[in-house]
Design a protein around this motif. Structure first.
Motif, PDB file in Angstrom:
ATOM      1  N   ARG A 218     -26.512  65.671  55.696  1.00 23.63           N
ATOM      2  CA  ARG A 218     -27.115  64.363  55.924  1.00 23.63           C
ATOM      3  C   ARG A 218     -27.102  63.480  54.682  1.00 23.63           C
ATOM      4  O   ARG A 218     -26.960  62.259  54.803  1.00 23.63           O
ATOM      5  CB  ARG A 218     -28.555  64.511  56.412  1.00 23.63           C
ATOM      6  CG  ARG A 218     -28.687  65.291  57.714  1.00 23.63           C
ATOM      7  CD  ARG A 218     -30.115  65.247  58.255  1.00 23.63           C
ATOM      8  NE  ARG A 218     -31.071  65.876  57.341  1.00 23.63           N
ATOM      9  CZ  ARG A 218     -32.096  65.243  56.784  1.00 23.63           C
ATOM     10  NH1 ARG A 218     -32.313  63.957  57.044  1.00 23.63           N
ATOM     11  NH2 ARG A 218     -32.926  65.889  55.977  1.00 23.63           N
ATOM     12  N   PHE A 219     -27.271  64.072  53.510  1.00 21.96           N
ATOM     13  CA  PHE A 219     -27.334  63.323  52.253  1.00 21.96           C
ATOM     14  C   PHE A 219     -26.063  63.556  51.455  1.00 21.96           C
ATOM     15  O   PHE A 219     -25.477  64.649  51.496  1.00 21.96           O
ATOM     16  CB  PHE A 219     -28.524  63.773  51.401  1.00 21.96           C
ATOM     17  CG  PHE A 219     -29.881  63.402  51.936  1.00 21.96           C
ATOM     18  CD1 PHE A 219     -30.059  62.901  53.214  1.00 21.96           C
ATOM     19  CD2 PHE A 219     -30.995  63.563  51.124  1.00 21.96           C
ATOM     20  CE1 PHE A 219     -31.318  62.571  53.688  1.00 21.96           C
ATOM     21  CE2 PHE A 219     -32.258  63.236  51.582  1.00 21.96           C
ATOM     22  CZ  PHE A 219     -32.419  62.741  52.863  1.00 21.96           C
ATOM     23  N   THR A 220     -25.661  62.542  50.695  1.00 19.06           N
ATOM     24  CA  THR A 220     -24.514  62.643  49.815  1.00 19.06           C
ATOM     25  C   THR A 220     -24.856  62.033  48.465  1.00 19.06           C
ATOM     26  O   THR A 220     -25.281  60.878  48.398  1.00 19.06           O
ATOM     27  CB  THR A 220     -23.285  61.932  50.394  1.00 19.06           C
ATOM     28  OG1 THR A 220     -22.968  62.475  51.684  1.00 19.06           O
ATOM     29  CG2 THR A 220     -22.083  62.112  49.473  1.00 19.06           C
ATOM     30  N   ILE A 221     -24.668  62.808  47.403  1.00 20.32           N
ATOM     31  CA  ILE A 221     -24.866  62.299  46.055  1.00 20.32           C
ATOM     32  C   ILE A 221     -23.509  61.911  45.478  1.00 20.32           C
ATOM     33  O   ILE A 221     -22.504  62.594  45.713  1.00 20.32           O
ATOM     34  CB  ILE A 221     -25.587  63.331  45.156  1.00 20.32           C
ATOM     35  CG1 ILE A 221     -25.956  62.720  43.804  1.00 20.32           C
ATOM     36  CG2 ILE A 221     -24.760  64.595  44.996  1.00 20.32           C
ATOM     37  CD1 ILE A 221     -26.863  63.611  42.955  1.00 20.32           C
ATOM     38  N   SER A 222     -23.472  60.810  44.742  1.00 18.71           N
ATOM     39  CA  SER A 222     -22.244  60.361  44.111  1.00 18.71           C
ATOM     40  C   SER A 222     -22.573  59.716  42.771  1.00 18.71           C
ATOM     41  O   SER A 222     -23.728  59.369  42.497  1.00 18.71           O
ATOM     42  CB  SER A 222     -21.477  59.385  45.007  1.00 18.71           C
ATOM     43  OG  SER A 222     -22.255  58.236  45.292  1.00 18.71           O
ATOM     44  N   ARG A 223     -21.550  59.563  41.938  1.00 16.29           N
ATOM     45  CA  ARG A 223     -21.721  58.962  40.619  1.00 16.29           C
ATOM     46  C   ARG A 223     -20.645  57.937  40.358  1.00 16.29           C
ATOM     47  O   ARG A 223     -19.492  58.103  40.759  1.00 16.29           O
ATOM     48  CB  ARG A 223     -21.661  60.034  39.518  1.00 16.29           C
ATOM     49  CG  ARG A 223     -22.851  60.923  39.422  1.00 16.29           C
ATOM     50  CD  ARG A 223     -22.646  62.040  38.409  1.00 16.29           C
ATOM     51  NE  ARG A 223     -22.532  61.556  37.040  1.00 16.29           N
ATOM     52  CZ  ARG A 223     -22.627  62.333  35.963  1.00 16.29           C
ATOM     53  NH1 ARG A 223     -22.842  63.642  36.105  1.00 16.29           N
ATOM     54  NH2 ARG A 223     -22.498  61.812  34.755  1.00 16.29           N
ATOM     55  N   ASP A 224     -21.029  56.880  39.655  1.00 15.68           N
ATOM     56  CA  ASP A 224     -20.098  55.924  39.096  1.00 15.68           C
ATOM     57  C   ASP A 224     -20.292  55.995  37.590  1.00 15.68           C
ATOM     58  O   ASP A 224     -21.208  55.377  37.042  1.00 15.68           O
ATOM     59  CB  ASP A 224     -20.358  54.517  39.619  1.00 15.68           C
ATOM     60  CG  ASP A 224     -19.330  53.517  39.138  1.00 15.68           C
ATOM     61  OD1 ASP A 224     -18.679  53.750  38.103  1.00 15.68           O
ATOM     62  OD2 ASP A 224     -19.171  52.475  39.800  1.00 15.68           O
TER      63      ASP A 224
END
Length: 121
Positions: free
Chosen positions: A66-72
């Motif tokens: 359900r959740f997605t972590i991402s980075r820029d």
């Protein structure tokens, strides 16, 4: 000095979505791991999602799928995309960053101030 500024919390109905953002600024040499924690009423603070530098992402079982972590990394920003939200996701969400600072090249952990997520009809 390093500051983490969070945004994106709010009130949403069950099944809805929110996207949290956390931007780091200040005397940053590099950012190692970044992650999101949450603390619900009457419960302990728990790690929700983590994004180590050079490693795979990790999630607590209750949010997997359900959740997605991402980075820029160019923006020193971490995101948490939250879909199919449930009432039990209601909590204050805190971002965390493991930062190597300038000019000392020492490592410190930093916390955002928290953003409220409420899932309710």
């Amino acid at each position: 000095q390093v500051q983490l500024v969070e945004s994106g919390g709010g009130l949403v109905q069950p099944g809805g979505s929110l996207r949290l953002s956390c931007a780091a600024s200040g005397s940053i040499f590099s950012i190692n791991a970044m992650g999101w924690y949450r603390q619900a009423p009457g419960k302990q603070r728990e790690l929700v999602a983590a994004f180590p530098s050079g490693g795979s992402t990790n999630y607590v079982d209750s949010v997997k799928g359900r959740f997605t972590i991402s980075r820029d990394n160019a923006k020193n920003t971490v995101y948490l995309q939250m879909n199919s939200l449930k009432p039990e996701d209601t909590a204050v969400y805190y971002c965390n960053a493991d930062v190597t600072v300038n000019p000392t090249r020492l490592r410190y952990g930093y916390w955002g101030q928290g953003t409220q997520v409420t899932v309710s009809s």
